[in-house]
Scaffold this active site. Structure first.
Site, PDB file in Angstrom:
ATOM      1  N   CYS A  79       0.810  -1.227   0.000  1.00 32.10           N
ATOM      2  CA  CYS A  79       0.000   0.000   0.000  1.00 32.10           C
ATOM      3  C   CYS A  79       0.841   1.274   0.000  1.00 32.10           C
ATOM      4  O   CYS A  79       0.651   2.153  -0.847  1.00 32.10           O
ATOM      5  CB  CYS A  79      -0.920   0.019   1.218  1.00 32.10           C
ATOM      6  SG  CYS A  79      -2.101  -1.336   1.293  1.00 32.10           S
ATOM      7  N   HIS A 147      -1.270   6.476   2.199  1.00 30.66           N
ATOM      8  CA  HIS A 147      -1.176   5.405   3.192  1.00 30.66           C
ATOM      9  C   HIS A 147      -1.087   6.072   4.564  1.00 30.66           C
ATOM     10  O   HIS A 147      -0.025   6.187   5.168  1.00 30.66           O
ATOM     11  CB  HIS A 147       0.056   4.538   2.935  1.00 30.66           C
ATOM     12  CG  HIS A 147       0.089   3.280   3.758  1.00 30.66           C
ATOM     13  ND1 HIS A 147      -0.914   2.345   3.733  1.00 30.66           N
ATOM     14  CD2 HIS A 147       1.011   2.800   4.631  1.00 30.66           C
ATOM     15  CE1 HIS A 147      -0.625   1.351   4.536  1.00 30.66           C
ATOM     16  NE2 HIS A 147       0.542   1.601   5.095  1.00 30.66           N
TER      17      HIS A 147
END
Length: 474
Positions: A79, A147
């Site tokens: 991610c 993120h």
């Protein structure tokens, strides 16, 4: 005289800067740009045929309205580094971020786990939200886009909502997470994100709009209302296709170690995630995990559909450009691997849909290799604003305008010396110990046969290795 010249230069610069704003506000062809990012969604959408039982009517309908890129990939299969790449338009080798957590696993040898490794990484590159703000766009962002929390100073932010837990039963998966919930959609996080996005879309403004909207499912935990689980009866679940032979047998030792790891974690040592799932309940437990993932995909498709329906009418009278993708792929037992954090096709390949009035031809499918680093320059081209000099990706606008246009390759990293090069047909994975894997996706789309040691492919392999070296060393 020097002071007069200096003041004149400043005045000219200011006028040019002001005029660029005026042009943006008065241009009759202004574009509102909507960027949708989905978390942990692999190619299990109907339009891509990733799983025969998936239900994604809204994503499928969107794909029929524009161009579906079927050879699109993240630049790093986790991610944090993936999102860093599309936010900045830079490869991981220039952002210095390759992993969510830079923890050295036994098979990682001498390569650095963080820090820029490219020759001239840009300092403090602007993310695309900030760049659009500077180009007189109204910029809003909600859900999970970065993120963590988006750092850019923009017009409106909406953090990912916290989840509510009201499970129908006490069953948990190997991560201790429940599944079906006794709640309706209005209590869920992605529904709330969709409602925020709808409100922002309907907010009128003299400025054109850039929206980034991040939907969290099918990311774990696999918690969604029970109605979505009910659409996929457990007894009817089809498992991902795997070969009857040992799929790891022809991998180098480095690849085998990667298959057995789980994003730098040994949660069930000495068992791998896949082995632990089978230990808990055999194929029935595996089916439960697949059912949970399918339920989450159908749920998020429904929430995205609410937003997409609103986008059909533009309150500002502008054209609406939509780009939808996922941050990376996801394995559910292929190569006995789970989650992300590997360089196979299933872990890097993502849905990538583009709808741009006057540019995209409805129902087009494009197989050229593209990646997330191309998103930033593409957004700029669709908006008609200048691209920052630091960008390392290429706009996909030429591919949209000309379906016969070609791309050479996309480059994907899991560490600075673990690199995959993806062409239209082939993928070569180069590991830091010198070993590698070569796949022919035309003949072997599931990557069951590693051709790296096949003498018939020696010339192709050498060319792919040269591409890797050139990429890693620049």
């Amino acid at each position: 005289m020097k002071n007069i010249l200096k003041k004149s230069a400043i005045l000219l610069s200011s006028l040019l800067y002001f005029n660029s704003f005026v042009f943006a506000d008065t241009d009759s062809n202004k574009k509102d740009i909507v960027f949708i990012i989905v978390d942990d969604l692999n190619t299990w959408i109907g339009a891509m045929g990733g799983h025969p039982q998936t239900k994604t009517p809204n994503l499928d309908a969107l794909a029929t309205r524009g161009v579906l890129f079927t050879n699109a990939h993240c630049n790093a299969p986790q991610c944090g580094p993936s999102r860093k790449s599309f936010l900045t338009g830079l490869y991981p080798k220039s952002t210095g971020k390759y992993f969510n957590v830079a923890k050295k696993m036994p098979f990682f040898k001498d390569q650095p786990l963080k820090g820029a490794t490219s020759k001239n990484p840009p300092k403090k590159p602007l993310d695309f939200h900030t760049h659009f703000m500077k180009n007189n766009y109204r910029v809003v962002s909600g859900g999970k886009v970065d993120h963590g929390s988006l750092k850019a100073k923009i017009d409106n932010k909406f953090d990912r909502p916290k989840e509510v837990k009201h499970f129908t039963d006490k069953r948990v998966n190997l991560w201790g997470e429940g599944g079906p919930q006794n709640i309706d959609d209005t209590m869920t996080g992605d529904y709330k994100t969709a409602q925020w996005a709808i409100k922002q879309w309907n907010t009128k403004s003299d400025k054109p709009l850039l929206m980034s909207v991040g939907f969290y499912r099918p990311h774990r935990p696999f918690n969604v209302p029970k109605e979505y689980f009910d659409k996929f009866p457990l007894e009817s679940i089809q498992l991902p296709k795997v070969p009857e032979f040992d799929d790891l047998a022809d991998l180098p030792e480095y690849g085998k170690a990667l298959a057995r790891s789980n994003a730098h974690k040994n949660l069930f040592k000495p068992r791998t995630v896949h082995e632990h799932i089978l230990h808990l309940g055999g194929e029935d437990e595996w089916k439960y995990m697949v059912q949970s993932y399918l339920a989450c995909i159908n749920y998020v498709d429904t929430q995205i559909g609410l937003f997409l329906e609103t986008l059909k009418n533009n309150p500002r009278g502008n054209d609406t450009v939509i780009i939808l993708t996922s941050d990376h792929g996801w394995d559910l037992g292929e190569k006995e691997h789970w989650c992300k954090a590997a360089l196979w096709r299933t872990t890097t390949r993502v849905p990538y849909i583009v709808v741009a009035p006057g540019l995209t031809q409805a129902g087009t499918v494009n197989q050229q290799p593209i990646s997330h680093v191309d998103i930033y320059p593409t957004l700029c081209d669709f908006a008609g604003i200048a691209k920052p000099k630091h960008l390392e990706g290429q706009s996909i606008l030429p591919l949209v305008k000309d379906s016969s246009a070609k791309r050479e390759a996309a480059y994907l990293s899991y560490g600075p010396r673990n690199t995959a090069v993806q062409t239209e047909r082939y993928r070569y994975i180069s590991y830091e110990d010198g070993s590698g894997e070569l796949y022919d996706h035309q003949k072997d789309p599931r990557e069951w046969t590693n051709l790296s040691s096949n003498p018939e492919y020696a010339e192709l392999k050498a060319k792919m290795i040269q591409k890797v070296k050139k990429f890693e060393n620049n």
